[in-house]
Design a protein around this motif. Structure first.
Motif, PDB file in Angstrom:
ATOM      1  N   GLU A 192       1.030  -1.030  -0.040  1.00  0.00           N
ATOM      2  CA  GLU A 192       0.193   0.333  -0.086  1.00  0.00           C
ATOM      3  C   GLU A 192       0.742   1.175   0.042  1.00  0.00           C
ATOM      4  N   VAL A 193       0.687   2.007  -0.660  1.00  0.00           N
ATOM      5  CA  VAL A 193       1.774   3.495  -0.789  1.00  0.00           C
ATOM      6  C   VAL A 193       0.149   5.310  -0.127  1.00  0.00           C
ATOM      7  N   ARG A 194       0.190   4.839   0.988  1.00  0.00           N
ATOM      8  CA  ARG A 194      -0.320   5.821   1.078  1.00  0.00           C
ATOM      9  C   ARG A 194      -0.552   7.718   0.460  1.00  0.00           C
ATOM     10  N   LEU A 195      -1.211   8.378   0.270  1.00  0.00           N
ATOM     11  CA  LEU A 195      -1.194   9.085  -0.681  1.00  0.00           C
ATOM     12  C   LEU A 195      -1.154  10.706   0.153  1.00  0.00           C
ATOM     13  N   PRO A 196      -0.012  11.670   0.168  1.00  0.00           N
ATOM     14  CA  PRO A 196      -0.407  12.846   0.771  1.00  0.00           C
ATOM     15  C   PRO A 196      -1.674  13.434   0.662  1.00  0.00           C
ATOM     16  N   ARG A 197      -2.517  13.639   0.063  1.00  0.00           N
ATOM     17  CA  ARG A 197      -3.347  14.523   0.235  1.00  0.00           C
ATOM     18  C   ARG A 197      -4.528  13.654  -0.357  1.00  0.00           C
ATOM     19  N   THR A 198      -5.767  13.497  -0.365  1.00  0.00           N
ATOM     20  CA  THR A 198      -7.594  13.247  -1.395  1.00  0.00           C
ATOM     21  C   THR A 198      -6.767  13.111  -2.505  1.00  0.00           C
ATOM     22  N   MET A 199      -6.552  12.304  -3.928  1.00  0.00           N
ATOM     23  CA  MET A 199      -6.168  13.151  -4.500  1.00  0.00           C
ATOM     24  C   MET A 199      -7.515  12.448  -5.692  1.00  0.00           C
ATOM     25  N   SER A 200      -6.995  12.856  -7.310  1.00  0.00           N
ATOM     26  CA  SER A 200      -8.030  12.408  -8.177  1.00  0.00           C
ATOM     27  C   SER A 200      -7.278  12.266 -10.109  1.00  0.00           C
ATOM     28  N   GLY A 201      -7.432  11.330 -10.275  1.00  0.00           N
ATOM     29  CA  GLY A 201      -7.475  11.321 -11.571  1.00  0.00           C
ATOM     30  C   GLY A 201      -6.039  10.078 -12.262  1.00  0.00           C
ATOM     31  N   THR A 202      -5.409  10.090 -13.247  1.00  0.00           N
ATOM     32  CA  THR A 202      -5.148   8.548 -14.310  1.00  0.00           C
ATOM     33  C   THR A 202      -3.847   7.775 -13.068  1.00  0.00           C
ATOM     34  N   VAL A 203      -3.753   6.392 -12.647  1.00  0.00           N
ATOM     35  CA  VAL A 203      -2.724   6.372 -11.520  1.00  0.00           C
ATOM     36  C   VAL A 203      -2.107   5.061 -12.468  1.00  0.00           C
ATOM     37  N   VAL A 204      -0.960   5.832 -12.128  1.00  0.00           N
ATOM     38  CA  VAL A 204       0.107   4.439 -13.163  1.00  0.00           C
ATOM     39  C   VAL A 204       1.126   3.824 -11.973  1.00  0.00           C
ATOM     40  N   VAL A 205       1.230   2.305 -12.673  1.00  0.00           N
ATOM     41  CA  VAL A 205       2.537   1.793 -11.431  1.00  0.00           C
ATOM     42  C   VAL A 205       3.203   1.457 -12.640  1.00  0.00           C
ATOM     43  N   ARG A 206       4.702   2.045 -12.338  1.00  0.00           N
ATOM     44  CA  ARG A 206       5.718   1.173 -13.270  1.00  0.00           C
ATOM     45  C   ARG A 206       6.614   0.346 -12.217  1.00  0.00           C
ATOM     46  N   THR A 207       7.720  -0.024 -13.711  1.00  0.00           N
ATOM     47  CA  THR A 207       8.412  -0.803 -13.156  1.00  0.00           C
ATOM     48  C   THR A 207      10.106   0.081 -12.703  1.00  0.00           C
ATOM     49  N   LEU A 208      10.512  -1.090 -12.388  1.00  0.00           N
ATOM     50  CA  LEU A 208      11.612   0.537 -11.497  1.00  0.00           C
ATOM     51  C   LEU A 208      13.025  -0.705 -12.150  1.00  0.00           C
ATOM     52  N   ASP A 209      12.793  -1.722 -12.062  1.00  0.00           N
ATOM     53  CA  ASP A 209      14.050  -2.541 -12.616  1.00  0.00           C
ATOM     54  C   ASP A 209      13.772  -4.264 -13.428  1.00  0.00           C
ATOM     55  N   ALA A 210      15.148  -4.220 -14.089  1.00  0.00           N
ATOM     56  CA  ALA A 210      15.010  -5.585 -14.877  1.00  0.00           C
ATOM     57  C   ALA A 210      14.895  -6.193 -14.263  1.00  0.00           C
ATOM     58  N   ARG A 211      13.804  -6.602 -13.766  1.00  0.00           N
ATOM     59  CA  ARG A 211      13.900  -8.240 -12.392  1.00  0.00           C
ATOM     60  C   ARG A 211      12.290  -8.324 -12.159  1.00  0.00           C
ATOM     61  N   PRO A 212      11.571  -9.716 -12.003  1.00  0.00           N
ATOM     62  CA  PRO A 212      10.347 -10.112 -12.893  1.00  0.00           C
ATOM     63  C   PRO A 212      10.052  -9.336 -11.733  1.00  0.00           C
ATOM     64  N   THR A 213       8.875  -8.612 -12.567  1.00  0.00           N
ATOM     65  CA  THR A 213       7.714  -8.295 -11.568  1.00  0.00           C
ATOM     66  C   THR A 213       6.036  -8.626 -11.417  1.00  0.00           C
ATOM     67  N   ARG A 214       4.955  -9.157 -10.436  1.00  0.00           N
ATOM     68  CA  ARG A 214       3.957  -9.801 -10.971  1.00  0.00           C
ATOM     69  C   ARG A 214       2.880  -9.035 -10.286  1.00  0.00           C
ATOM     70  N   VAL A 215       2.359  -8.572 -10.906  1.00  0.00           N
ATOM     71  CA  VAL A 215       0.447  -8.154 -10.173  1.00  0.00           C
ATOM     72  C   VAL A 215      -0.499  -8.344 -10.587  1.00  0.00           C
ATOM     73  N   VAL A 216      -1.411  -8.768  -9.542  1.00  0.00           N
ATOM     74  CA  VAL A 216      -2.576  -9.010  -9.682  1.00  0.00           C
ATOM     75  C   VAL A 216      -3.688  -8.508  -9.553  1.00  0.00           C
ATOM     76  N   ALA A 217      -3.640  -6.852  -8.716  1.00  0.00           N
ATOM     77  CA  ALA A 217      -4.651  -5.931  -8.608  1.00  0.00           C
ATOM     78  C   ALA A 217      -3.703  -5.051  -8.476  1.00  0.00           C
ATOM     79  N   ILE A 218      -4.939  -4.076  -8.857  1.00  0.00           N
ATOM     80  CA  ILE A 218      -4.755  -2.308  -8.369  1.00  0.00           C
ATOM     81  C   ILE A 218      -5.989  -2.331  -8.187  1.00  0.00           C
ATOM     82  N   ALA A 219      -6.254  -1.721  -6.743  1.00  0.00           N
ATOM     83  CA  ALA A 219      -7.410  -0.591  -6.231  1.00  0.00           C
ATOM     84  C   ALA A 219      -6.672   0.931  -5.696  1.00  0.00           C
ATOM     85  N   THR A 220      -8.025   1.012  -5.737  1.00  0.00           N
ATOM     86  CA  THR A 220      -7.745   2.865  -5.436  1.00  0.00           C
ATOM     87  C   THR A 220      -9.480   3.531  -4.127  1.00  0.00           C
ATOM     88  N   PRO A 221      -8.913   3.002  -3.582  1.00  0.00           N
ATOM     89  CA  PRO A 221      -9.868   3.043  -2.344  1.00  0.00           C
ATOM     90  C   PRO A 221     -10.404   4.825  -2.650  1.00  0.00           C
TER      91      PRO A 221
END
Length: 871
Positions: free
Chosen positions: A840-869
Motif C-alpha cells: 500500500e502507498v498512502r497518498l499525501p492528500r486526497t487525489m483524483s486522476g490517472t494512476v500509473v504503476v511503473r517497474t523500476l528494475d530489470a527484475r521480474p515483477t508480478r501484479v495481480v490487482a490494483i485498487a484505488t480506495p
C-alpha cells in the motif's frame, strides 16, 4: 517444555448441609510460575493432512445443540418488513451457516503441554467452526469442537475456549470460515503451565469461620489464586462487576478427562495463561473451576467476595457467574465428588444473593461477537437460575452427561440454601452501608470544576472502601444499571475524582473488611461536566478570551439571528449555562430540537462573568440543543453549557430513545479494500433495539456516490455479510437501530472498495498475462524490464493505492504515480515467495486522476490487482 507434578484433593466437613468452621494448618502458597508457550501456525490447508481420511471426521462436540431453555419475553413489535430472500441468502448471520474449510494443519508434534487453544488477530473474523485433536498417551484423540467466544474487550485476540489435556505432545487443528479465507495470525497455542513446589500441597483453605449472620456459613473450601500459583503480574483486575446476581452457569472446559487431580492446579494455571497470554484478556475467564476430585479453585480475582463479570456465557456474562468443570462431559459422566462441590458452591452463592436455585429469572441478551446466543441482542429471556451454557448459547457445553445432572444440582443447592435460611435466617451483609456526605455546592448535578470530592461516614469493621462508577460522555448513553466499573479502592472515607469535559459520572461506594468481604453499595452522587468548547458550534457569535471565563473564553452575540448549538446530546434532564450577566445584557432562548424549553435572563444590576443558571426540562431529551438571543442589540455571553442527565437506572433493553449503532473497527486486512466476494460488518448491540435496518450507498469506479441510501431490509443480528463483487466499485454500508418508538439515524461504516477489473489495468508493451487458479483472482501480469507501466484512469477522491503482487527474493520494485505525481515506491522482493501479498502507498492528500504503476528494475515483477480506495 516441563513435566507436570501433582497435588492433593480437598476435604470439607459438613453437618446437615451447613458447613462448619474448622481449624486448619496454614496452606503453603504456590509460587508464581512463568508458563511456556509454543505456537503452531495455520496458514492454509496442508496437502498431506487433507489426504488423511480422518482429517475431516466430525468433531465429538457439536457446534450447536437443541436446548431451547431460554424463552424470549415479550418485546415491542417492529414495523419493518422482513428481509428479502436475496438478502437473507447474502446475510450468513447464523453460526451454523455453511462455511468453507480455510485451514488444516499437519499432525504436529510439540513439547509436552496441558492446555491448548486456537487464536487469530481479529476477534471479528468470520470463524464458524474450530476443531482440534491431540496426541496423548501414545495415540491421537478424536476431534473436539472448540467454541468460538469473545469478550469484546480492547485488544482482544479472536479465539476459542481452551482444551485441557492430561499431558499431550502433539496437536492438529482445522478451521472453517464463512468466506474460506484464512484469518490473519491464525495459530494453535499450546501451553505448559510449569510446576510449583507447592503443587503437591495445594489444597483448599478452611471453610469460613465468620459469624453465622453472613453467607459464609455455606462457603465451601476453595483453593485461592495464591494457592494455585497465579502470577498476578499477568493481566489485571477485571474492570466491571455485576450490580447483582441473577443466574449461575455450569460450564466445562472440554478436552481430556484423563488428567490426574494432582495436576489440577497446573491445569488452572494453564487456562489462566491461555486467557491472559493468548487471548489478551485481563484475567481468567471463569469465576470458579472444579476438578473431578471435587476441588474448587478460585478463578477471577475477587470472585469469592465480588461479582467480576466473566466469560462463562457470551451475551449473558453480566448478572451471572460461572463454574467450569475441568474435563469433557459430553463423553464422560462427572464424578460424585465434582457434583457435590458444584452443588455446595452454587448453594452458597444462592444463599448469599437470595436466589431460588430451582427458580427462574430474566436476563438481557447482549451483543458479544462470536457468542452464538440463541436470542437476538436486546432480547430479554426467561432462564433457570442454575443453567447450562447450552441453554442460552449454541454449544454442547457443559456436555450431555453433566447437563443431565442439572436438576439434581438445583435441588441439592436449594436444600443447602433452605437449611441455612431455616437455621440462621437470610444472609446478612458482612458490613454496614456507608452514610453519604453531601458533595460541595456547585458539584452536582453540574460540576463547576474539573474534579469532585465524594465523602462518606466510616463503617465499623471496614479496612477500606471500593469506589464504583458509571461514566459516559454527553453524546453516549449512560451504562445500564446491571453493572459497575471499579474505579479504585481507598483506605480513607473520601475520594477526589477528575471528570473530563462533557462527561457524566455516577459514583457509588461500599465497605471492605480485612477478609475482602464487601458491604452493600451506597449510590452516592451523579455529576455532569460542561461539554468541551469544541462541541459548541456557533453562527453569529464572536469569542472573547479571558481567564475569568469558563474554558477561558466567552461566546458573545447581539443579533437575534445568531445561533449556538450542541448536537448529539443524550438523555438530558437539565440545561446548565455558564454565562455573563450585567445591566445591558439580554435574554437567551433555549431550544431542544425545535421546541423552546426555557429562557435564560442575563439581565442583572451587577456584572458577573461566571453566572451559573439552570433550566429543568419536562422530560429526558436526546438530540440537538440551541441557544438564541431574544433581544436585538442586547449582548449575551455564554462560556459553557452542560446537560445533567437522568440519574440512576438507564437500563439496556428498555423501549425508548435509542442510540445510533457503532461499528467495530475493521482489521487492516479487511479495509478499505476487499479482495473477496463478501464483506462482513459487525456493530455493537444498541440497548432497547429490537432490530436493525440495513442500507448501502454505492459508487462505480470514477463515479459519484448514490444520493440516497438503498435499503437492504432488516435483521435482528449485530452482523451482516454484504456481497461485494463489482470491480472498481466503492460502497458505504449503513445501519440504524429500531424499536417500537422509532429509529435512529443510519450510522455509516468506513467506505470499502474492490480492485478495478483486470481488463481496466491498461498495459504498456512488455507485460505478459498468465492464468493461475492459485492466484486469488485467477490471473496476473508479469514484466521483467524497467519502465513498463500499468495505467488505471478515472480514479476519484483516492486516499491510497493498494497493489496485490507476488513476491520473491529476486523480484523488483514499482513506482506509483497519481495524476502525474510520484507518490511512493514499493518493493516486491522478500525472503519468502508469495502469490498475493498486499502493498500500500498512502497518498499525501486526497487525489483524483490517472494512476500509473511503473517497474523500476530489470527484475521480474508480478501484479495481480490494483485498487484505488476512496474516502
Amino acid at each position: 517444555m516441563r513435566t507436570i507434578v501433582g497435588g492433593a484433593a480437598a476435604l470439607v466437613l459438613a453437618v446437615g448441609g451447613v458447613v462448619l468452621p474448622v481449624a486448619s494448618l496454614p496452606v503453603p502458597q504456590a509460587h508464581a510460575v512463568v508458563p511456556e508457550f509454543d505456537a503452531v501456525e495455520l496458514d492454509g490447508i496442508d496437502a498431506e493432512a487433507v489426504a488423511d481420511a480422518t482429517a475431516l471426521v466430525p468433531a465429538e462436540e457439536s457446534a450447536d445443540v437443541d436446548a431451547p431453555a431460554a424463552q424470549p419475553e415479550d418485546v415491542p413489535p417492529s414495523d419493518v418488513e422482513s428481509v428479502t430472500p436475496e438478502v437473507a441468502r447474502a446475510a450468513t448471520d447464523e453460526i451454523d451457516a455453511e462455511g468453507t474449510l480455510a485451514a488444516l494443519s499437519p499432525l504436529t508434534f510439540t513439547g509436552d503441554f496441558v492446555v491448548a487453544g486456537v487464536t487469530w488477530d481479529d476477534a471479528d473474523e468470520d470463524v464458524v467452526e474450530v476443531a482440534v485433536r491431540v496426541h496423548e498417551d501414545g495415540g491421537w484423540s478424536e476431534w473436539s469442537a472448540l467454541e468460538v467466544d469473545s469478550l469484546d474487550v480492547d485488544g482482544e485476540r479472536g479465539g476459542t475456549q481452551p482444551i485441557v489435556t492430561g499431558g499431550a505432545d502433539g496437536v492438529q487443528a482445522r478451521v472453517v470460515t464463512r468466506s474460506g479465507d484464512v484469518p490473519t495470525g491464525l495459530r494453535v497455542d499450546v501451553i505448559d503451565p510449569g510446576t510449583s513446589a507447592a503443587d503437591a500441597l495445594a489444597e483448599p483453605g478452611p471453610a469460613s469461620s465468620a459469624s453465622a449472620a453472613t453467607a459464609d456459613v455455606l462457603r465451601p473450601r476453595i483453593v485461592t489464586r495464591a494457592q494455585w500459583g497465579a502470577d498476578e503480574s499477568r493481566g489485571g483486575a477485571w474492570p466491571e462487576v455485576s450490580a447483582d446476581l441473577r443466574a449461575m452457569y455450569v460450564h466445562h472446559t472440554a478436552g481430556s478427562n484423563s488428567y490426574s487431580t494432582k495436576d489440577s492446579a497446573a491445569i488452572v494455571r494453564g487456562i489462566y495463561a491461555y486467557h491472559t497470554g493468548s487471548r489478551d484478556w485481563p484475567d481468567i475467564g471463569y469465576q470458579f473451576l472444579v476438578d473431578k476430585g471435587g476441588t474448587i479453585f478460585q478463578g477471577r480475582r475477587d470472585a469469592i467476595h465480588d461479582l467480576p463479570i466473566g466469560a462463562q456465557a457470551g451475551g449473558y456474562n453480566t448478572q451471572t457467574i460461572g463454574v467450569s468443570a475441568i474435563g469433557n462431559y459430553e463423553t464422560a459422566a462427572p464424578s460424585s465428588a465434582m457434583l457435590s462441590s458444584i452443588e455446595r458452591l452454587l448453594g452458597w452463592k444462592a444463599y448469599e444473593h437470595g436466589l431460588d436455585p430451582t427458580g427462574r429469572t430474566t436476563l438481557l441478551t447482549g451483543g458479544s461477537t462470536g457468542s452464538n446466543t440463541r436470542a437476538p441482542a436486546g432480547t430479554r429471556v426467561s432462564v433457570n437460575v442454575i443453567q447450562g451454557h447450552r441453554d442460552t448459547n449454541g454449544t454442547a457445553c457443559p456436555g450431555r452427561y453433566l447437563y443431565a445432572k442439572l436438576p439434581a444440582i438445583r435441588s441439592e443447592a436449594k436444600r443447602l440454601a433452605h437449611n441455612a435460611n431455616s437455621f440462621y435466617g437470610g444472609a446478612r451483609p458482612a458490613l454496614g452501608t456507608p452514610a453519604k456526605v453531601a458533595v460541595a455546592t456547585g458539584q452536582a448535578p453540574a460540576a463547576r470544576s474539573g474534579s469532585t470530592t465524594y465523602a462518606w461516614r466510616s463503617v465499623s469493621g471496614a479496612v477500606g472502601y471500593q469506589v464504583l462508577h458509571r461514566v459516559a460522555s454527553y453524546s453516549q448513553p449512560m451504562p445500564d444499571a446491571r453493572a459497575w466499573n471499579v474505579l479504585k479502592v481507598v483506605k480513607g472515607t473520601s475520594v477526589t475524582v477528575p471528570t473530563s469535559a462533557g462527561y457524566t459520572r455516577l459514583v457509588a461506594v461500599r465497605a471492605i473488611d480485612s477478609s475482602g468481604r464487601l458491604g452493600p453499595v451506597l449510590t452516592h452522587t451523579q455529576s455532569t461536566r460542561p461539554v468541551p468548547a469544541s462541541a459548541m458550534r456557533t453562527s453569529g457569535f464572536t469569542a472573547a478570551s479571558s481567564s475569568a471565563y469558563y474554558w477561558g473564553r466567552s461566546l458573545r452575540a447581539t443579533s437575534t439571528s445568531a445561533r449556538l448549538t450542541v448536537s448529539s446530546v443524550r438523555d438530558a434532564r437539565q440545561v446548565f449555562v455558564v454565562a455573563s450577566t450585567g445591566p445591558t445584557s439580554g435574554r437567551l432562548a433555549v431550544y431542544a430540537g425545535s421546541q423552546r424549553v426555557g429562557i435564560v435572563d442575563l439581565r442583572s444590576t451587577q456584572t458577573v462573568r461566571r453566572q451559573y443558571l439552570t433550566i429543568a426540562l419536562p422530560r429526558a431529551y436526546s438530540g440537538t440543543f440551541s441557544f438564541r438571543p431574544l433581544d436585538s442589540g442586547a449582548p449575551v455571553g455564554i462560556s459553557a453549557v452542560a446537560f445533567p442527565r437522568t440519574p440512576g437506572r438507564t437500563t439496556a433493553g428498555q423501549a425508548g430513545l435509542l442510540s445510533s449503532p457503532t461499528f467495530r473497527a475493521p482489521t487492516a486486512s479487511s479495509a478499505p479494500v476487499r479482495y473477496t466476494s463478501t464483506t462482513n460488518y459487525y456493530w455493537n448491540a444498541v440497548p432497547g433495539a429490537t432490530s436493525y435496518d440495513l442500507f448501502v450507498r454505492r459508487a462505480s469506479h470514477g463515479g459519484a456516490y448514490a444520493a440516497t441510501w438503498t435499503s437492504l431490509g432488516s435483521t435482528t443480528s449485530t452482523k451482516f455479510s454484504l456481497p461485494t463483487t463489482h470491480p472498481g466499485g466503492t460502497w458505504i454500508f449503513g445501519v440504524r437501530a429500531r424499536n417500537a418508538l422509532g429509529v435512529t439515524k443510519a450510522t455509516p461504516a468506513v467506505p470499502m472498495s474492490v480492485p478495478v477489473a483486470f481488463e481496466a489495468m491498461k498495459r504498456s508493451a512488455g507485460w505478459t498475462v498468465h492464468e493461475n487458479p492459485a492466484v486469488r483472482r485467477g490471473v496476473y501480469t508479469t514484466a521483467t524490464s524497467a519502465g513498463r507501466s500499468l495505467t488505471v484512469t478515472g480514479a476519484k477522491d483516492v486516499s491510497r493505492v493498494q497493489l496485490m503482487v507476488a513476491t520473491c527474493g529476486a523480484c523488483g520494485r514499482l513506482a506509483v504515480y497519481v495524476d502525474g505525481e510520484r507518490v511512493g515506491t514499493v518493493s516486491t522482493s522478500t525472503r519468502t515467495n508469495t502469490l498475493d501479498t498486499i502493498l500500500e502507498v498512502r497518498l499525501p492528500r486526497t487525489m483524483s486522476g490517472t494512476v500509473v504503476v511503473r517497474t523500476l528494475d530489470a527484475r521480474p515483477t508480478r501484479v495481480v490487482a490494483i485498487a484505488t480506495p476512496r474516502r
